[in-house]
Design an enzyme around this catalytic site. Structure first.
Site, short mmCIF file in Angstrom:
data_model
loop_
_atom_site.label_atom_id
_atom_site.label_comp_id
_atom_site.label_asym_id
_atom_site.label_seq_id
_atom_site.Cartn_x
_atom_site.Cartn_y
_atom_site.Cartn_z
N HIS A 1 6.10 -0.87 -3.77
CA HIS A 1 4.97 -0.01 -3.41
C HIS A 1 4.68 -0.20 -1.92
O HIS A 1 4.13 -1.22 -1.50
CB HIS A 1 3.76 -0.41 -4.25
CG HIS A 1 2.55 0.47 -4.05
ND1 HIS A 1 2.53 1.53 -3.19
CD2 HIS A 1 1.30 0.42 -4.63
CE1 HIS A 1 1.34 2.10 -3.22
NE2 HIS A 1 0.58 1.44 -4.09
N HIS B 1 3.47 8.51 -9.05
CA HIS B 1 3.02 7.38 -8.23
C HIS B 1 3.61 6.10 -8.80
O HIS B 1 4.21 5.32 -8.06
CB HIS B 1 1.49 7.35 -8.23
CG HIS B 1 0.91 6.31 -7.32
ND1 HIS B 1 1.02 6.38 -5.95
CD2 HIS B 1 0.22 5.17 -7.59
CE1 HIS B 1 0.42 5.34 -5.41
NE2 HIS B 1 -0.08 4.59 -6.39
N CYS C 1 -3.52 3.68 -0.59
CA CYS C 1 -2.14 3.87 -1.05
C CYS C 1 -1.63 5.29 -0.88
O CYS C 1 -0.43 5.54 -0.93
CB CYS C 1 -2.01 3.47 -2.52
SG CYS C 1 -2.74 1.89 -2.90
#
Length: 1771
Positions: free
Chosen positions: A754, A711, A575
């Site tokens: 995301h 995040h 990620c």
């Protein structure tokens, strides 16, 4: 007392200076001070400061390594000694004395060094009147200055001082612990070892202590003692418990005012505790011994106990004295004051200056004493601490690693229709959540979604955030076929697109500046999946499965397309991939590996397996919506697409490049959550540690950060841990943020989901837009209520979640700073500190009144789109500066083949031009695909000159002015008057200057103009000068230096003024040809001065003669114009000066070989050699006729110029342009430099606009560079793509039903290769694959790979049509090598005789393949039935990986001979050859034959046919007349490869024949080219030797049988002997249109010869290579491409014809419609690459019966070319 300065020399000024180093920290904000010093250490001006900090850190690391484990474990890892300020608890623990000592000595010396680096002129410690003082650790700092000769020395000495401070602290801690033990890990504030009592005397305190000690029986080591005293206070020290007891029980002490000092490290100033041994423990070290050997005390330091300077002769003695002072002596500051007063009285200075860090109590006392004791004396103090907080705006990084990183370009494709950054901002600003159900182009959500989680391989969620139509792509723009585009991952394609857009917005132009050099640009992209390859293209694996699907090809493809030479990285850290990629790019920029980085992240979701896997791993949310960051019901994240590209540079480079700086990265770092409970679980401690690291390295206070982009995936654990780390670091409760320092947090995943690999750079892009818009958008992740784990005291911490849009404006003097945080599911954490970009102020003005504005595209559709976008921008921004617009569109944009450009002076003109373009865009034609047109410079004669000019460029263009001033200085140095008054407008236009001034001014202007054009990239390939203009032309061609040019012009003008009468002769321009004038002149006298065109003639003569002829001509109807000239050039008027002028030119000028062809109006021909232009030529050029017309015709006839040539007239007004157009009527373009009555910039910009549209590659950056500080890069609309949707749909549900076993196949090992016999192993004969010897008979077969480096280099050393071609000299070396090998095998003990390589016949050339990764083998078979026959037979064949060798393409014979017989046979011929050489010499001297320098000869050869590499370029000079020539040859000494007779030796002595056949004007080389299919014999009686000098001679003669075939004998002479000969060398003439067909490489090493089915081709081909048409065998599998292409019904080609079927086949294979195949379409731009060419060639053979070469699309590059060829041969 009154102070009276000493008497001395009147006016003498004497200063005494005292520098004081305190024992207190000079700043209350120690962390802030450390940050500032760290930032200063990054500055180029502070390299000594940086070195000191580095050396001090190394010294402390060495000391820490020596500590006992218990103490060593107390210290954290540290990058710098300044890191200790971040651990305030350490300053109260067991090593507190060491830490304080290290920090105090470090900040004092760092501040001192930095101050004097900033103000070096104030550093004066050489004076005898300089003193130092200090207290405690300050004494050690003072010692560093005392021992240093220079400021640089302090870095070395200072690091040892810091070491000593640390050792002193350790010693004191060890000793003091014996007096009163304490825990290693103490908590809270420890007790002090020293108390201060104000307003008490030492005597009183000591008396009381004596009483106490005598009565209590206290041991000596436990006694309280006086450690310091002054007139105002007394300090007592001792064990803390005893001190506390003393002040609790003693009436004397209890009743007085007192306070404890922050002395926690132990006792000092205790002579009853410490001994000399202790002192030596601190001082006596190996580093100290080395130091003491290098430096000596230089500046006295006052002892705080005695007030006198320390009596030290060495460094060791000085440090022992200081350490002893600190450990054993009582501080008596009053003694220091007295010592200073004593020195003042002794020196009697005029001024006493005290340099301090900041004013403190001891300095107050000192200055009070000085002012009291010394009346009328000037005493001052100077503080140096304020410097530290000074932040220089012009800070220059000390090295790349200290640079800030600027982001200068950005582009994106994001969910929610965010196809650009503005649309992305709309999503953010409006607070949109753009989640949706998985679209059908990814997979069928109905079959692949199971909320119950029971079905195998199904997703638990149907939601995500997706890019609209990710398959949209402009394939031709990126040179990709539709087929390749369809098979290429859309992540790769969109990375290309966004990279282009980001670079476009960054104003990137290749090699414009050092930072944009293509060799210094790298690409860095984050990608964590290969969905498209795994699912979509895997359904039908095809040609581009690997290159289009493997992630490494993404950044590699960007590098390849843009031709970047820097690194290309595809980075996968899950990620955090893209933000880790940003850090990697920063690192590359910081370490100097790259100067520009294209950075980004990509993620396009098509694989249902990933949804299923993340669902099973409990990563994904089941609730509708994007990520629910900080929501109470957050249960996982929502997956998202995204592709983003950024462009990054070091800040100083971005500023130098005049870029728009969107944001500045101050620091970036990555660490790992190693202590987390699982690999995927975040860890607040690791994140907080990372924040502190990155802030420290960036030199940023956490309270200065006003926004943190988290995040924020929307998971319960992740959100809590991340928020905890943020609150701990950025909004702690212990050191709270002030009310005017609010901190906002946000998470973009709440808007667009995301993006996994693209997530980090998406967050970064959001912050860049926030800085740009000065707004913090609302956070939309909290759908219900806030996560209960999030701290409840956010408001108390001044930390806010923006539920509504918030203003975020800049504050003067303070930058906005943000932090972007990113996690990796694999445990990594990456953080970036981002600052707003500096505001750039424009300086200066752009004086140019006219500006070129351009629009370009690669296709007509895009051109129209770009035009529409540009027009919309102008409508939206009506007040936009034309200067900025020109700068942006010309200097900061790529220019493609479809071009529109115009010079405009105001907005109205621009709008009219846009309207005109819109009306004509459909009929617009692109520039030629063959490259820019050649440029010719035409230099105007004197007739274009004004009497007095006002050249605006002289006032507005610095480079032009500098050039003119330089030329004027050159002229004045030669005794001529300045010519500047004739061009600077200081005189009226009708003011007549002298001829010297006028002619020098014209020549100087022409030279300066030519140099300016050349600086803009408009460089001539040929020059011509009309009359006086020929001087400047000769200079630009390299024949005359600037000084000699001005000398010849000025001296001739002086001679005219001295020997000729002004006005006595006249010149007349007549609108008639010379023959017409001759016919009707009727005996009237005149001279022809100039023939300018077919009917443009200038006559000269006496004034009366001209009057007579003019009247007569006008009566016959001819237009006549009298020219106003002082002297009539090219007439009898110049006769009196010619002899003198020739003598002057002979002695005064040096004539050099030309580096450009010169069209000579005197000779009516083109000059290439270095003999023609001399003093005689200059004489004749002054007197004889200027035949401009004939010269141009000759230049056109021999192809020196052609219809495509762009002519630039160099002069103050266009005159030659008309002559050129009348003579060369089909010339496409002529432009002026200046025009009378028109502003210079208007003329130049119009000319530049025309040249640009013609395809000339103008250096637009150089055009704008002088004014760049006044110009701004505009954020214009990005390129308008001609997009089509290239997409392979995932079909069915096989991702669900696939089994869990995998099939594998094994490749059988290839059969073992039999051991081959050994052989010569040369570069041409690489291995023997077969040989047999039977008595006197032999058969040998050798194979060589053309791709072997030496052989390939040899082939590319003889380049034709851009291809490496195996020259006949390589075949000759093969023959000589095999001849030698066979002879030795059959006659092992016999010397090999001379060999004649005879009867060479090459039927088919051997052209090197472009793909060098695959072998390209050929085979030569040599046979003899009897070696005694002295004959060998040789045959050449191509060999392929599969199948038999081809039929022979070449053959030859080797004869073994006696070389002495050759020499005897050549002897009678020698005098004939030498006679012809002498005859050619005479012809050259007479100007009849052409003489060429070697460089010019090879340039002409290259322009005509063969481009030789340096080793082949043996000819040093050539003299040629028609078909006969000789050359002087020197063979190269450069060695490369292993040869019997190096091919470049053979070629150098023999290719004179080829030069004649392809350069001589006796052959029409414009339409034809000539190649050799072989020769009758090649014999060398003596070996060709490296460095040897030879002479070659040949005369080529057409054969009687065929006038297209020529024969000749090449003689090679050395030392007046013929030592070699190539007899009967043959050349055949071919139409030039066959050049591509003959000289193009076959694109596959498995090619087989096409026989019988090819269109007509030459029956004999060149040994220097005519290629064979080849067919290829390759297997392809076609992916599903939807509907088959439709044949255009409106096409004029019969739909059943071979041509139509072929085009339909091309369209099918490339995956496009036949309607896309317009005649002007270029196959390469359509993506028909070499790989596809092979496939199509095979399809042609299989389906159409048409056998073609794999190079078909190189020979016929456009659709129209291919169609015409097919119709011609297959109609």
């Amino acid at each position: 007392m009154d102070f009276t300065p000493s008497t001395g020399t009147p006016g003498e000024f004497r200063r005494m200076k005292l520098t004081y180093f305190t024992n207190e920290f000079p700043s209350d904000d120690l962390p802030g001070l450390a940050r500032q010093l760290h930032l200063h250490s990054k500055d180029r001006r502070h390299h000594i400061l940086a070195r000191f900090l580095q050396d001090a850190t190394l010294a402390i690391r060495e000391e820490v390594a020596q500590l006992p484990p218990a103490l060593k474990d107390l210290l954290p890892p540290f990058e710098s000694v300044l890191t200790f300020v971040e651990y305030p608890e350490m300053r109260k623990g067991p090593l507190c004395g060491s830490i304080d000592g290290v920090l105090l000595s470090t900040v004092e010396l760092a501040t001192f060094i930095g101050y004097f680096e900033e103000f070096p002129e104030t550093y004066d410690f050489e004076s005898a009147h300089t003193y130092l003082a200090g207290l405690g650790i300050g004494l050690l700092s003072a010692a560093a200055v005392s021992l240093s000769r220079t400021l640089a020395d302090i870095a070395y000495v200072g690091s040892e001082v810091v070491r000593m401070a640390f050792r002193l602290g350790v010693l004191v801690d060890n000793v003091s612990e014996q007096l009163q033990p304490r825990e290693l890990a103490s908590h809270g504030t420890p007790d002090s070892w020293a108390y201060v009592l104000p307003n008490v005397t030492r005597e009183a305190v000591q008396q009381e202590l004596d009483v106490i000690h005598s009565g209590e029986g206290i041991p000596e080591t436990g006694k309280i003692f006086v450690s310091a005293f002054s007139q105002s206070s007394v300090t007592v020290s001792g064990p803390p418990s005893r001190l506390k007891d003393l002040f609790r029980t003693s009436d004397f002490f209890r009743d007085r005012r007192f306070f404890s000092l922050p002395v926690f490290g132990g006792l000092c100033h205790a002579k009853h505790i410490y001994t000399e041994t202790h002192v030596q423990q601190v001082v006596r070290t190996k580093p100290m011994d080395m130091l003491s050997a290098r430096v000596l005390p230089r500046i006295p330091i006052f002892s705080p106990s005695s007030g006198s300077p320390f009596p030290a002769a060495t460094a060791t003695e000085l440090f022992e004295g200081i350490i002893s002072e600190i450990l054993t002596q009582v501080i008596q500051w009053d003694n220091v004051i007295q010592g200073a007063l004593d020195q003042i009285n002794i020196l009697s200075p005029s001024e006493f200056q005290v340099l301090v860090f900041r004013i403190s109590l001891p300095i107050h006392d000192l200055m009070a004493a000085v002012n009291t004791e010394l009346k009328g004396f000037q005493a001052t103090t100077k503080e140096i601490m304020p410097w530290v907080s000074h932040t220089a705006k012009d800070r220059i990084p000390r090295e790349p690693s200290q640079s800030k990183i600027a982001i200068v370009g950005m582009s994106c494709r994001l969910p929610g229709g965010a196809t650009n950054t503005e649309k992305f901002w709309d999503v953010l600003e409006q607070g949109l959540d753009v989640y949706r159900t998985i679209p059908p182009d990814r997979f069928d959500v109905n079959t692949h979604y199971d909320p119950a989680g029971k079905r195998v391989n199904a997703s638990h969620t149907p939601y995500g955030c997706f890019i609209e139509e990710p398959g949209l792509f402009d394939a031709p723009f990126f040179n990709m076929s539709p087929r390749e585009a369809q098979q290429t991952d859309p992540m790769q394609r969109l990375a290309l697109v966004t990279a282009y857009e980001a670079l476009e917005r960054a104003g990137y132009v290749p090699n414009r500046t050092p930072a944009t050099n293509k060799h210094r640009i790298g690409t860095f992209y984050g990608q964590a999946s290969d969905d498209y390859r795994e699912v979509n293209t895997a359904q039908d694996v095809d040609t581009y499965f690997i290159t289009g699907g493997c992630r490494a090809f993404g950044p590699g493809r960007i590098n390849y397309f843009f031709k970047f030479w820097g690194p290309s990285y595809s980075i996968d850290t899950a990620c955090s991939s893209s933000l880790a990629t940003v850090e990697a790019a920063c690192t590359s920029l910081w370490n100097g590996s790259t100067d520009t980085a294209v950075v980004g992240g990509v993620n396009v979701l098509t694989n249902s397996d990933a949804f299923a896997g993340l669902s099973r791993g409990h990563f994904l949310s089941k609730i509708p919506g994007a990520c629910k960051t900080w929501d109470c019901n957050a249960d996982g994240y929502c997956r998202a697409d995204g592709v983003i590209s950024l462009v990054m540079k070091r800040l100083e480079d971005a500023q130098a490049d005049n870029d728009n700086i969107l944001g500045v990265i101050l620091g970036a770092a990555t660490n790992h959550s190693a202590d987390a409970v699982s690999i995927t679980h975040p860890h607040a401690g690791a994140q907080a540690h990372l924040f502190r690291d990155v802030l420290r390295n960036a030199g940023v206070d956490s309270h200065d950060v006003s926004y943190v982009e988290l995040h924020g995936t929307g998971t319960q654990a992740g959100d809590f841990e991340e928020m905890k780390s943020v609150t701990d670091v950025f909004a702690p409760l212990t050191k709270r943020r002030s009310p005017n320092q609010p901190l906002y947090v946000g998470a973009v995943k709440a808007n667009v989901g995301h993006g996994e690999a693209v997530a980090g750079v998406t967050a970064l892009l959001k912050v860049l837009l926030m800085l740009q818009k000065s707004v913090i958008p609302p956070h939309v992740g909290i759908k219900n209520s806030i996560n209960p784990q999030i701290p409840k005291d956010l408001d108390k911490r001044n930390l806010h979640i923006p539920y509504e849009k918030q203003s975020w404006k800049s504050t003067p003097g303070k930058s906005r700073i943000a932090v972007v945080n990113n996690f990796s599911a694999a445990g990594g954490n990456t953080s970036v500190v981002l600052e707003e970009g500096p505001v750039t102020e424009l300086t200066g003005v752009d004086p140019r009144p006219s500006h070129v504005v351009a629009i370009s595209a690669k296709s007509k559709v895009s051109l129209k789109g770009n035009l529409e976008r540009f027009a919309a921008y102008i409508d939206t921004n009506p007040g936009v500066s034309l200067s900025h617009l020109s700068y942006t569109t010309m200097a900061r944009r790529h220019h493609h083949n479809h071009r529109l450009a115009a010079a405009v002076s105001d907005a109205e003109q621009l709008k009219k031009q846009l309207t005109s373009w819109m009306q004509s865009v459909e009929s617009h034609r692109p520039i030629s695909a063959t490259g820019p047109p050649p440029v010719a410079f035409a230099f105007t004669g004197q007739g274009a000159s004004y009497k007095s000019m006002n050249v605006e460029l002289f006032h507005t263009l610095p480079s032009f002015r500098e050039q003119m001033m330089h030329l004027d200085a050159l002229a004045q140095q030669q005794g001529f008057p300045s010519f500047i008054p004739a061009i600077d407008g200081s005189h009226p236009q009708d003011h007549a200057h002298s001829q010297v001034v006028t002619q020098l001014a014209l020549t100087g202007t022409q030279i300066a103009l030519a140099k300016y054009w050349m600086s803009l990239g408009v460089r001539p390939e040929v020059v011509v000068g009309h009359s006086l203009g020929e001087f400047a032309a000769l200079h630009i061609a390299g024949v005359l230096s600037a000084g000699d040019t001005l000398f010849l012009v000025g001296r001739r003008a002086q001679l005219l003024e001295q020997h000729c009468v002004q006005g006595s002769y006249q010149m007349l321009a007549v609108r008639a040809s010379v023959s017409q004038i001759e016919e009707i002149a009727d005996g009237r006298l005149y001279e022809v001065a100039c023939i300018n065109g077919p009917k443009e003639t200038v006559l000269s003569g006496t004034r009366q003669e001209i009057r007579n002829i003019a009247e007569h001509l006008m009566t016959k109807g001819y237009k006549c114009t009298a020219l106003e000239v002082a002297f009539a050039g090219h007439s009898a008027q110049l006769d009196p000066i010619l002899d003198t002028y020739e003598q002057i030119a002979t002695k005064g000028a040096i004539f050099h070989p030309p580096n450009l062809p010169i069209i000579s109006p005197l000779l009516g021909k083109v000059i290439f050699d270095d003999k023609t232009v001399n003093a005689t030529y200059m004489r004749r050029a002054s007197r004889e006729t200027v035949n401009f017309h004939a010269a141009l015709e000759t230049a056109q006839r021999i192809s020196t110029v052609d219809d495509t040539t762009a002519w630039v007239e160099i002069g103050p007004h266009p005159v030659c342009m008309g002559f050129i157009r009348s003579t060369l009527q089909s010339t496409a373009l002529t432009v002026p430099s200046l025009r009378r009555g028109e502003e210079s910039w208007v003329t130049i910009t119009r000319s530049l606009s025309s040249l640009h549209c013609a395809g000339v590659e103008v250096h637009w950056n150089e055009f704008h560079r002088p004014f760049e500080q006044a110009l701004r890069l505009l954020d214009l609309p990005t390129y308008s793509w001609n997009d089509k949707n290239y997409w392979i749909q995932y079909n069915g549900d096989w991702a669900l039903t696939k089994g869990n076993t995998f099939y594998s196949s094994q490749q059988q090992n290839s059969a073992a290769v039999d051991e081959l016999p050994s052989g010569p192993r040369t570069s041409t004969v690489q291995k023997i694959v077969e040989e047999s010897f039977d008595g006197r008979a032999a058969r040998v077969v050798m194979q060589s790979d053309l791709m072997q480096s030496d052989l390939l280099e040899a082939a590319y050393g003889h380049k034709m049509n851009g291809c490496g071609v195996v020259t006949s000299s390589i075949h000759a070396d093969v023959g000589f090598t095999l001849g030698q090998y066979v002879y030795k095998k059959l006659n092992p003990n016999t010397k090999v005789p001379a060999m004649n390589m005879a009867s060479l016949e090459v039927l088919k050339g051997l052209v090197a393949n472009k793909n060098t990764d695959k072998p390209q083998r050929f085979q030569v078979t040599v046979t003899t039935t009897d070696i005694n026959s002295r004959i060998l037979q040789l045959e050449w064949r191509n060999v392929h990986a599969h199948g038999p060798a081809e039929e022979p393409f070449a053959s030859a014979k080797i004869y073994y001979c006696d070389a002495s017989e050759w020499l005897l046979s050549w002897r009678p011929t020698l005098h004939l050859v030498q006679g012809r050489i002498q005859a050619l010499e005479r012809l050259a001297e007479a100007g009849i034959a052409n003489r060429f320098s070697g460089r010019m000869a090879y340039n002409l050869f290259a322009n005509s046919l063969v481009d030789y590499a340096g080793k082949y370029r043996g000819m040093q000079s050539v003299v040629m007349h028609e078909l006969e020539a000789f050359a002087d040859v020197t063979l190269t000494v450069e060695k490369a490869g292993t040869w019997t007779v190096p091919p470049y030796f053979i070629d150098s002595v023999a290719h004179l024949a080829g030069f004649i056949m392809n350069v001589s004007d006796a052959i029409d080389n414009q339409k034809n080219f000539c190649v050799t299919p072989g020769w009758n014999s090649m014999r060398f009686a003596a070996p060709l030797v490296a460095g040897g000098r030879y002479r070659s001679y040949v005369k080529m003669i057409p054969t009687v049988e065929d006038d297209s075939v020529y024969l000749g004998d090449v003689y090679i002479l050395q030392n007046d002997m013929i030592i070699g000969m190539v007899g009967g060398i043959k050349f055949r003439r071919y139409p030039r249109l066959l050049l591509n067909r003959f000289f193009s490489p076959s694109d596959d090493s498995t090619a087989k010869t096409a026989a019988g089915e090819t269109p007509p081709a030459p029956t004999t081909t060149a040994a220097t290579a005519i290629t064979a048409a080849t067919s290829t065998t390759s297997t392809t599998s076609t992916a599903s491409t939807g509907q088959p292409p439709k044949v255009d019904e409106t096409s004029p080609v019969d739909s059943n014809s071979t041509a139509a079927r072929a085009l339909a086949l091309v369209a099918k294979e490339a995956g496009m419609e036949v309607t896309d195949l317009q005649d002007d379409a270029i196959f390469a731009n359509l993506g028909v690459d070499s790989l596809m060419s092979l496939v199509i060639a095979e399809k042609f053979r299989e389906e159409l019966g048409v056998v073609v070469a794999g190079s078909l699309f190189l020979e016929y590059p456009t659709v129209g070319d291919l169609k015409s060829w097919l119709l011609e041969y297959y109609s």
